[in-house]
Motif scaffolding. Sequence first.
Motif, PDB file in Angstrom:
ATOM      1  N   PRO A 211      -8.853  19.157  31.686  1.00  0.00           N
ATOM      2  CA  PRO A 211      -8.180  19.149  32.998  1.00  0.00           C
ATOM      3  C   PRO A 211      -6.694  19.479  32.879  1.00  0.00           C
ATOM      4  O   PRO A 211      -6.001  18.956  32.001  1.00  0.00           O
ATOM      5  CB  PRO A 211      -8.373  17.713  33.496  1.00  0.00           C
ATOM      6  N   LEU A 212      -6.224  20.340  33.759  1.00  0.00           N
ATOM      7  CA  LEU A 212      -4.805  20.684  33.748  1.00  0.00           C
ATOM      8  C   LEU A 212      -3.946  19.475  34.107  1.00  0.00           C
ATOM      9  O   LEU A 212      -2.807  19.358  33.641  1.00  0.00           O
ATOM     10  CB  LEU A 212      -4.535  21.835  34.719  1.00  0.00           C
ATOM     11  N   SER A 213      -4.487  18.555  34.901  1.00  0.00           N
ATOM     12  CA  SER A 213      -3.734  17.338  35.217  1.00  0.00           C
ATOM     13  C   SER A 213      -3.467  16.531  33.951  1.00  0.00           C
ATOM     14  O   SER A 213      -2.401  15.923  33.794  1.00  0.00           O
ATOM     15  CB  SER A 213      -4.499  16.490  36.228  1.00  0.00           C
ATOM     16  N   ALA A 214      -4.430  16.536  33.015  1.00  0.00           N
ATOM     17  CA  ALA A 214      -4.252  15.816  31.752  1.00  0.00           C
ATOM     18  C   ALA A 214      -3.186  16.501  30.901  1.00  0.00           C
ATOM     19  O   ALA A 214      -2.422  15.845  30.191  1.00  0.00           O
ATOM     20  CB  ALA A 214      -5.575  15.741  30.992  1.00  0.00           C
ATOM     21  N   VAL A 215      -3.134  17.831  30.961  1.00  0.00           N
ATOM     22  CA  VAL A 215      -2.097  18.566  30.226  1.00  0.00           C
ATOM     23  C   VAL A 215      -0.717  18.159  30.746  1.00  0.00           C
ATOM     24  O   VAL A 215       0.197  17.875  29.960  1.00  0.00           O
ATOM     25  CB  VAL A 215      -2.304  20.092  30.372  1.00  0.00           C
ATOM     26  N   ALA A 216      -0.568  18.124  32.072  1.00  0.00           N
ATOM     27  CA  ALA A 216       0.729  17.742  32.652  1.00  0.00           C
ATOM     28  C   ALA A 216       1.109  16.320  32.248  1.00  0.00           C
ATOM     29  O   ALA A 216       2.256  16.063  31.867  1.00  0.00           O
ATOM     30  CB  ALA A 216       0.672  17.871  34.175  1.00  0.00           C
ATOM     31  N   ARG A 217       0.140  15.394  32.305  1.00  0.00           N
ATOM     32  CA  ARG A 217       0.446  13.998  31.937  1.00  0.00           C
ATOM     33  C   ARG A 217       0.892  13.903  30.491  1.00  0.00           C
ATOM     34  O   ARG A 217       1.866  13.216  30.175  1.00  0.00           O
ATOM     35  CB  ARG A 217      -0.792  13.108  32.151  1.00  0.00           C
ATOM     36  N   ARG A 218       0.170  14.582  29.586  1.00  0.00           N
ATOM     37  CA  ARG A 218       0.536  14.494  28.175  1.00  0.00           C
ATOM     38  C   ARG A 218       1.906  15.116  27.918  1.00  0.00           C
ATOM     39  O   ARG A 218       2.644  14.676  27.040  1.00  0.00           O
ATOM     40  CB  ARG A 218      -0.524  15.155  27.293  1.00  0.00           C
ATOM     41  N   ALA A 219       2.244  16.152  28.667  1.00  0.00           N
ATOM     42  CA  ALA A 219       3.557  16.795  28.503  1.00  0.00           C
ATOM     43  C   ALA A 219       4.673  15.981  29.147  1.00  0.00           C
ATOM     44  O   ALA A 219       5.855  16.263  28.927  1.00  0.00           O
ATOM     45  CB  ALA A 219       3.523  18.195  29.107  1.00  0.00           C
ATOM     46  N   GLY A 220       4.304  14.978  29.968  1.00  0.00           N
ATOM     47  CA  GLY A 220       5.313  14.147  30.609  1.00  0.00           C
ATOM     48  C   GLY A 220       5.968  14.802  31.808  1.00  0.00           C
ATOM     49  O   GLY A 220       7.127  14.509  32.130  1.00  0.00           O
ATOM     50  N   VAL A 221       5.233  15.704  32.477  1.00  0.00           N
ATOM     51  CA  VAL A 221       5.781  16.370  33.663  1.00  0.00           C
ATOM     52  C   VAL A 221       4.760  16.268  34.798  1.00  0.00           C
ATOM     53  O   VAL A 221       3.592  15.934  34.575  1.00  0.00           O
ATOM     54  CB  VAL A 221       6.099  17.860  33.388  1.00  0.00           C
ATOM     55  N   GLY A 222       5.198  16.568  36.009  1.00  0.00           N
ATOM     56  CA  GLY A 222       4.292  16.584  37.145  1.00  0.00           C
ATOM     57  C   GLY A 222       3.478  17.870  37.183  1.00  0.00           C
ATOM     58  O   GLY A 222       3.841  18.871  36.551  1.00  0.00           O
ATOM     59  N   GLN A 223       2.394  17.840  37.962  1.00  0.00           N
ATOM     60  CA  GLN A 223       1.561  19.035  38.060  1.00  0.00           C
ATOM     61  C   GLN A 223       2.307  20.200  38.699  1.00  0.00           C
ATOM     62  O   GLN A 223       2.045  21.357  38.376  1.00  0.00           O
ATOM     63  CB  GLN A 223       0.277  18.737  38.843  1.00  0.00           C
ATOM     64  N   GLY A 224       3.254  19.883  39.586  1.00  0.00           N
ATOM     65  CA  GLY A 224       4.037  20.952  40.194  1.00  0.00           C
ATOM     66  C   GLY A 224       4.820  21.737  39.147  1.00  0.00           C
ATOM     67  O   GLY A 224       4.931  22.962  39.233  1.00  0.00           O
ATOM     68  N   VAL A 225       5.356  21.025  38.151  1.00  0.00           N
ATOM     69  CA  VAL A 225       6.087  21.693  37.065  1.00  0.00           C
ATOM     70  C   VAL A 225       5.131  22.583  36.271  1.00  0.00           C
ATOM     71  O   VAL A 225       5.455  23.721  35.923  1.00  0.00           O
ATOM     72  CB  VAL A 225       6.757  20.650  36.140  1.00  0.00           C
ATOM     73  N   LEU A 226       3.925  22.065  35.988  1.00  0.00           N
ATOM     74  CA  LEU A 226       2.939  22.868  35.258  1.00  0.00           C
ATOM     75  C   LEU A 226       2.661  24.168  35.999  1.00  0.00           C
ATOM     76  O   LEU A 226       2.685  25.259  35.405  1.00  0.00           O
ATOM     77  CB  LEU A 226       1.642  22.072  35.077  1.00  0.00           C
ATOM     78  N   TYR A 227       2.409  24.073  37.312  1.00  0.00           N
ATOM     79  CA  TYR A 227       2.046  25.279  38.064  1.00  0.00           C
ATOM     80  C   TYR A 227       3.225  26.227  38.262  1.00  0.00           C
ATOM     81  O   TYR A 227       3.015  27.423  38.474  1.00  0.00           O
ATOM     82  CB  TYR A 227       1.428  24.892  39.411  1.00  0.00           C
TER      83      TYR A 227
END
Length: 200
Positions: free
Chosen positions: A49-65
């Motif tokens: 899940p991309l949400s899990a990637v964002a959590r592990r990176a310590g950023v919000g999903q908005g930053v990921l996208y």
Amino acid sequence: MTDHTEHAEHAGPAVRRPANPGPKAAARNRAALVAAARELFGEHGLQAPLSAVARRAGVGQGVLYRHFPDRTALVGAVLEENVRQIEQASEAEDATLPGLLGVVTWHLAESAAFIGLLHTGRAEGPELRAYSSLLSGRVQRSLGAHLPPGHRLDAADLELAVAMVSATVVGPTREERQRRALAAWRLLGVEVGPVRPFGP
């Protein structure tokens, strides 16, 4: 008599806005997202899940996208980093085929995305398949440039051997995946140098 000093005292201390971290923070966030994606893809495959990637990176999903509008872009960024390390290893003055195969093996044990790259037919969607094919070609050129004359594998055999080894790289831990990859290289009679990433 009221002066500006008295007014300032009643107004309270001035609130300082935090400095805008700007491009440095953006670069840090991007690097953290790529590192987190590599780890999670290694643990759970490319459908993590991309949400899990964002959590592990310590950023919000908005930053990921903002950095990666979809899964294909994120997988591509992970792959690009894998391939760039192999190319850098190939350009080193003391580069040898066994040494390069050690770097390739490290990436195989570390990155499910990299394994997928070496089996471009498995990639989901024509865009990722085309990109994977280009990156796979770069890996093969880096290896082929150091194929010694008279080696037991020619360039086509070497490409097949790397794909065959990558298919054996399964297991719950990086150590188990690495053990299986090295066993496969031994069965093929191919010498592999130290298994490690390229760089200091």
